[in-house]
Design a protein around this motif. Structure first.
Motif, PDB file in Angstrom:
ATOM      1  N   UNK A 157      15.352 112.240  -8.920  1.00  0.00           N
ATOM      2  CA  UNK A 157      14.722 113.445  -9.472  1.00  0.00           C
ATOM      3  C   UNK A 157      13.809 113.127 -10.653  1.00  0.00           C
ATOM      4  N   UNK A 158      14.098 112.074 -11.371  1.00  0.00           N
ATOM      5  CA  UNK A 158      13.269 111.696 -12.512  1.00  0.00           C
ATOM      6  C   UNK A 158      11.851 111.405 -12.038  1.00  0.00           C
ATOM      7  N   UNK A 159      10.887 111.889 -12.795  1.00  0.00           N
ATOM      8  CA  UNK A 159       9.498 111.646 -12.449  1.00  0.00           C
ATOM      9  C   UNK A 159       8.852 112.714 -11.605  1.00  0.00           C
ATOM     10  N   UNK A 160       9.631 113.715 -11.204  1.00  0.00           N
ATOM     11  CA  UNK A 160       9.059 114.810 -10.422  1.00  0.00           C
ATOM     12  C   UNK A 160       8.166 115.674 -11.312  1.00  0.00           C
ATOM     13  N   UNK A 161       7.204 116.364 -10.709  1.00  0.00           N
ATOM     14  CA  UNK A 161       6.351 117.271 -11.480  1.00  0.00           C
ATOM     15  C   UNK A 161       7.122 118.532 -11.860  1.00  0.00           C
ATOM     16  N   UNK A 162       6.519 119.459 -12.610  1.00  0.00           N
ATOM     17  CA  UNK A 162       7.198 120.722 -12.926  1.00  0.00           C
ATOM     18  C   UNK A 162       7.653 121.447 -11.666  1.00  0.00           C
ATOM     19  N   UNK A 163       8.823 122.073 -11.760  1.00  0.00           N
ATOM     20  CA  UNK A 163       9.444 122.722 -10.598  1.00  0.00           C
ATOM     21  C   UNK A 163       9.782 124.171 -10.930  1.00  0.00           C
ATOM     22  N   UNK A 164       9.413 125.057 -10.021  1.00  0.00           N
ATOM     23  CA  UNK A 164       9.828 126.464 -10.088  1.00  0.00           C
ATOM     24  C   UNK A 164      10.898 126.678  -9.029  1.00  0.00           C
ATOM     25  N   UNK A 165      12.021 127.275  -9.415  1.00  0.00           N
ATOM     26  CA  UNK A 165      13.111 127.590  -8.485  1.00  0.00           C
ATOM     27  C   UNK A 165      13.411 129.076  -8.585  1.00  0.00           C
ATOM     28  N   UNK A 166      13.533 129.742  -7.448  1.00  0.00           N
ATOM     29  CA  UNK A 166      13.906 131.159  -7.429  1.00  0.00           C
ATOM     30  C   UNK A 166      15.029 131.380  -6.439  1.00  0.00           C
TER      31      UNK A 166
END
Length: 307
Positions: free
Chosen positions: A227-236
């Motif tokens: 998971x490290x290094x992923x771009x910004x994440x939106x979760x709904x």
């Protein structure tokens, strides 16, 4: 067709039986596909959005775009539909994708990736990877100007795709927009069902997608991948749906890995209610929130100026 606002109890009374009929694990998947494709005619594409047929990554695809001049430095959304990796199509998500295009002002590319059980893992992930790479190599999009979004299984697939793109190609997408992502098909809910999803159907889908593969493969269960290094994440997610606890776990794991996360929890909706945003006001609101997040990620435009 204009949007209309219908009372939530009325919509829930209609949607519950429809999903119970369609997502019955005793039905062949081809029958389930036909049922939800037929129901998709009730979900209109908003006015002012063009729908163009094409092929992307070797698969049938659609480009949904607002009727406006293209930007000088173009950006795009690659959308991966949900449906347990076994059902779902361009038709079922055309309305959602059209609304996402209208709200972001960006073209949305949707692909008809191969479905299980005919094509188990990693077929869907391979198709998504090929589509993204073609947007870069043939369409001229810079990797950091492409956002990836998806719902349910498509949300898990979006996460797995971002992990693969970083590991294999060094491409970091602009952002991820995940609607109730199924990030670990191995996890079973303690509850038997919500308004949309039920346990036996979910287990059948997970088994069909896995095929003869390894259930610990992070491409299959990206919650347990890097998971490290992923771009910004939106979760709904809605608090009453079966995948809500998994979304809580994913959000916590992303934050622990140092990833920027925005987690929106709705109340009184249902799994991927964004599909019905044309007549469910709160669903349109949360879809707009994701659109603002994605648009801000590609060009830094303040979220308050979107839509």
């Amino acid at each position: 067709m204009r949007d209309i606002a219908l009372p939530l109890p009325l919509i829930r009374a209609f949607m519950g039986p429809l999903y119970r009929l369609s997502f019955d694990h005793r039905l062949p998947f081809r029958v389930q596909r036909a049922l939800i494709d037929a129901a998709s005619v009730l979900q209109p594409v908003p006015a002012g959005v063009r729908v163009e047929k094409l092929r992307l990554g070797g698969r049938p695809a659609e480009r949904l775009a607002p009727r406006a001049p293209a930007a000088t430095d173009p950006a795009a959304v690659l959308y991966l539909h949900g449906g347990g990796y076994t059902v779902g199509s361009l038709a079922t998500h055309r309305s959602l994708n059209g609304r996402l295009a209208a709200a972001t002002g960006l073209p949305v590319y949707a692909i008809d990736y191969r479905l299980a059980p005919e094509h188990p893992y990693p077929a869907a992930l391979d198709d998504a990877e090929a589509a993204y790479l073609e947007l870069v190599a043939e369409y001229g999009y810079r990797p950091e100007r492409i956002t990836i979004a998806g719902d349910s299984a498509g949300g898990g697939l979006s996460l797995a795709l971002a992990q693969r793109l970083i590991a294999r190609h060094g491409h970091i997408p602009a952002a991820l927009g995940l609607i109730a992502p199924w990030a670990d098909p191995n996890q079973l809910s303690e509850r038997p069902r919500d308004l949309v999803v039920n346990g036996p159907w979910s287990r059948a889908c997970a088994a069909a997608y896995l095929g003869g593969g390894d259930c610990d493969d992070p491409g299959y269960a990206p919650l347990h991948g890097v998971l490290a290094g992923l771009p910004p994440v939106y979760v709904q997610a809605d608090i009453d749906e079966l995948l809500h606890p998994q979304c809580v776990d994913l959000t916590a794991a992303l934050r622990a890995a140092g990833v920027e996360v925005e987690f929106t929890e709705s109340r009184g909706l249902w799994h991927v209610a964004q599909l019905q945003a044309g007549f469910v006001g709160p669903a349109a609101t949360v879809l707009g929130e994701m659109a603002a997040f994605l648009r801000h990620a590609v060009d830094g435009q303040p979220a308050s100026d979107i839509g």
